[in-house]
Design an enzyme around this catalytic site. Structure first.
Site, short mmCIF file in Angstrom:
data_model
loop_
_atom_site.label_atom_id
_atom_site.label_comp_id
_atom_site.label_asym_id
_atom_site.label_seq_id
_atom_site.Cartn_x
_atom_site.Cartn_y
_atom_site.Cartn_z
N PRO A 73 3.16 -12.12 3.16
CA PRO A 73 2.32 -11.27 4.22
C PRO A 73 1.03 -10.78 3.98
CG PRO A 73 4.24 -9.94 3.64
CD PRO A 73 3.92 -11.04 2.73
N LYS A 104 -2.66 12.80 -2.95
CA LYS A 104 -3.05 12.54 -4.36
C LYS A 104 -4.41 13.62 -4.31
CE LYS A 104 -1.73 10.79 -7.48
NZ LYS A 104 -0.74 11.28 -8.42
N THR A 108 -5.61 8.44 -8.78
CA THR A 108 -6.05 7.03 -8.24
C THR A 108 -7.29 7.05 -7.46
OG1 THR A 108 -5.36 5.63 -6.40
CG2 THR A 108 -4.59 7.87 -6.08
N ASP A 109 -7.86 5.73 -7.70
CA ASP A 109 -9.00 5.53 -7.12
C ASP A 109 -9.02 5.75 -5.63
OD1 ASP A 109 -7.94 3.31 -6.35
OD2 ASP A 109 -9.43 2.11 -7.36
N GLU A 110 -8.03 5.58 -5.00
CA GLU A 110 -7.75 5.90 -3.42
C GLU A 110 -8.34 7.04 -2.91
OE1 GLU A 110 -4.74 4.36 -1.52
OE2 GLU A 110 -4.20 2.60 -2.87
N TYR A 143 -0.88 9.16 1.78
CA TYR A 143 -0.48 8.94 0.17
C TYR A 143 -2.20 9.40 -0.44
CZ TYR A 143 -1.21 6.82 -4.38
OH TYR A 143 -1.77 6.59 -5.60
O1 DAU Z 1 -6.10 1.81 -6.06
C1 DAU Z 1 -4.90 2.33 -6.64
C2 DAU Z 1 -3.71 2.35 -5.64
O2 DAU Z 1 -3.47 0.90 -5.74
C3 DAU Z 1 -2.50 2.96 -6.29
O3 DAU Z 1 -3.05 4.37 -6.20
C4 DAU Z 1 -1.46 2.96 -5.35
O4 DAU Z 1 -0.29 3.68 -5.80
C5 DAU Z 1 -1.17 1.59 -5.40
O5 DAU Z 1 0.09 1.11 -4.21
C6 DAU Z 1 -2.14 0.51 -5.05
O6 DAU Z 1 -2.64 0.91 -3.49
P1 DAU Z 1 -3.14 -0.12 -2.43
O7 DAU Z 1 -2.88 0.32 -0.99
O8 DAU Z 1 -4.12 -1.03 -2.46
O9 DAU Z 1 -1.94 -1.30 -3.02
P2 DAU Z 1 -0.75 -2.34 -2.50
O10 DAU Z 1 -0.10 -3.26 -3.50
O11 DAU Z 1 0.07 -1.74 -1.47
O12 DAU Z 1 -1.87 -3.34 -1.68
C7 DAU Z 1 -2.67 -3.89 -2.31
C8 DAU Z 1 -3.78 -4.87 -1.27
O13 DAU Z 1 -2.82 -5.94 -0.54
C9 DAU Z 1 -4.07 -3.76 0.06
O14 DAU Z 1 -5.31 -4.42 0.61
C10 DAU Z 1 -3.13 -4.31 1.25
C11 DAU Z 1 -2.55 -5.66 0.79
N1 DAU Z 1 -1.31 -6.02 0.96
C12 DAU Z 1 -0.26 -5.47 0.40
C13 DAU Z 1 0.88 -5.71 0.79
C14 DAU Z 1 2.16 -4.73 0.21
C15 DAU Z 1 -1.02 -7.11 2.00
O15 DAU Z 1 -1.90 -7.68 2.32
N2 DAU Z 1 0.40 -7.31 2.41
C16 DAU Z 1 1.19 -6.53 1.68
O16 DAU Z 1 2.67 -7.00 2.15
#
Ligand code: DAU
Length: 342
Positions: free
Chosen positions: A203, A152, A124-126, A148
């Site tokens: 949210p 990774k 992942t880019d994270e 996480y």
């Molecule tokens: O960048 C690659 C990564 O992208 C993958 O390695 C991870 O497995 C994947 O979960 C993802 O990580 P993020 O933390 O960026 O993804 P997430 O979908 O959880 O959140 C995307 C963005 O949206 C992040 O800035 C947090 C925000 N968010 C997320 C959720 C679940 C919200 O604002 N509200 C939320 O309820």
């Protein structure tokens, strides 16, 4: 080629398995522990396929992994098995170190003993951490900031060590935020689409201005396959969509496509340690001939339509264990949240 895909009942894994079996040169063995986000319904169209074999098992289980190599004569491995949700890693970090570090180690060692010709680690880019400016390159120092991404990064370092120490033919791909059909609805895009369909609040963490680079799952899988075939052993490849967007803009697009009001948006308490921005330089993979094919607008529209048309798939998930998780993660946040519409 006889390929072992781990985590092949998950989101990216199931799309990858489908892509690989479409090529009649490939035979795919799919090892998945079927933990909370692994779902055999993601593979329903492959039941009985002559070049796809599903095996239930955990990559941390040495015997289960060795049995797969002994019974199936594997030539190449793609490791998609992982715990992947940042918010869950904050609630329960142990499982992340176990699967993403220990599990990767078990798989590497079994693959080395089996003398596979390619091992591709889906990362992942994270691992680069929050990138305020510019774009991360593959050689950049790792700066993971959540349990996480730290797990990774640990897995990536183990993979690198196998190349350095044993000249074991391992590669790593580092993908950006991936979206598409069959993504477990804990992640931002499917959570927001399914909440909006149900007229539930969306949210948005913090000020909603965090930035991610969105990559279609179809482009992510084509990038992984390209790296497996054309990539150099010992090399890392970034895979990004080139679609950097603020979260609030993505949320507004989802609402607009579904004909739902902006009043569903809520600013809620931020994720601890929330990375402001991810952005990667994908020049290395592009120079080797890969390019994404799906525009974000088109891919997001198709994804929204898929969730609208496949409600049985996600309603089953959202009515189970997910409810406890959702209450724990969002219950208080939503009570304290503020509307985005003044
Ligand atoms: O960048 C690659 C990564 O992208 C993958 O390695 C991870 O497995 C994947 O979960 C993802 O990580 P993020 O933390 O960026 O993804 P997430 O979908 O959880 O959140 C995307 C963005 O949206 C992040 O800035 C947090 C925000 N968010 C997320 C959720 C679940 C919200 O604002 N509200 C939320 O309820």
């Amino acid at each position: 080629m006889r390929i072992l895909v781990t985590g092949g009942a998950g989101f990216i894994g199931s799309h990858l398995v489908r892509r690989l079996v479409a090529d009649e040169q490939n035979v795919v063995v799919n090892l998945d522990a079927l933990r909370y986000s692994g779902n055999l319904e993601n593979l329903a169209d492959l039941v009985g396929h002559p070049r796809h074999t599903f095996v239930r098992g955990d990559i941390c289980d040495v015997k289960a992994v060795e049995d797969v190599f002994r019974e199936h004569g594997i030539a190449a491995v793609i490791n998609c098995a992982a715990e992947t949700h940042v918010d869950r890693s904050i609630l329960d970090p142990d499982q992340f170190a176990r699967t993403d570090v220990i599990g990767t180690g078990v798989l590497l060692e079994a693959s080395r003993k089996a003398k596979v010709t390619r091992f591709l680690q889906v990362s992942t880019d994270e691992v680069y951490g929050s990138v305020e400016r510019g774009h991360s390159k593959e050689g950049d120092v790792l700066d993971p900031r959540s349990p996480y991404s730290a797990s990774k990064a640990g897995g990536d370092l183990l993979v690198r060590s196998y190349w350095t120490t044993y000249r074991f033919p391992a590669l790593i791909t580092r993908g950006s935020n991936t979206y598409g059909p069959n993504q477990y609805p804990e992640k931002f895009i499917p959570l927001f689409i399914t909440n909006a369909i149900d007229d539930q609040p969306l949210p948005l963490y913090g000020d909603g201005r965090y930035r991610r680079d969105w990559l279609s799952v179809f482009d992510h899988c084509s990038g992984i396959e390209h790296a497996l075939r054309q990539g150099e052993p010992g090399t890392i490849y970034n895979i990004g969509g080139g679609n950097e967007r603020e979260n609030i803009a993505v949320a507004e697009t989802i609402l607009s496509r579904l004909g739902k009001p902006k009043s569903l948006l809520r600013f809620v308490q931020d994720r601890p340690g929330h990375d402001r921005r991810y952005a990667i330089d994908c020049g290395r993979l592009r120079e080797s001939g890969w390019a994404p094919a799906v525009s974000f607008e088109e891919g997001l529209r198709a994804t929204i339509d898929w969730y609208r048309d496949n409600q049985t798939w996600w309603r089953k998930i959202k009515s189970g264990e997910f409810r406890t998780y959702y209450e724990q993660m969002y219950g208080q946040r939503l009570k304290d949240g503020t509307s985005c519409v003044s």
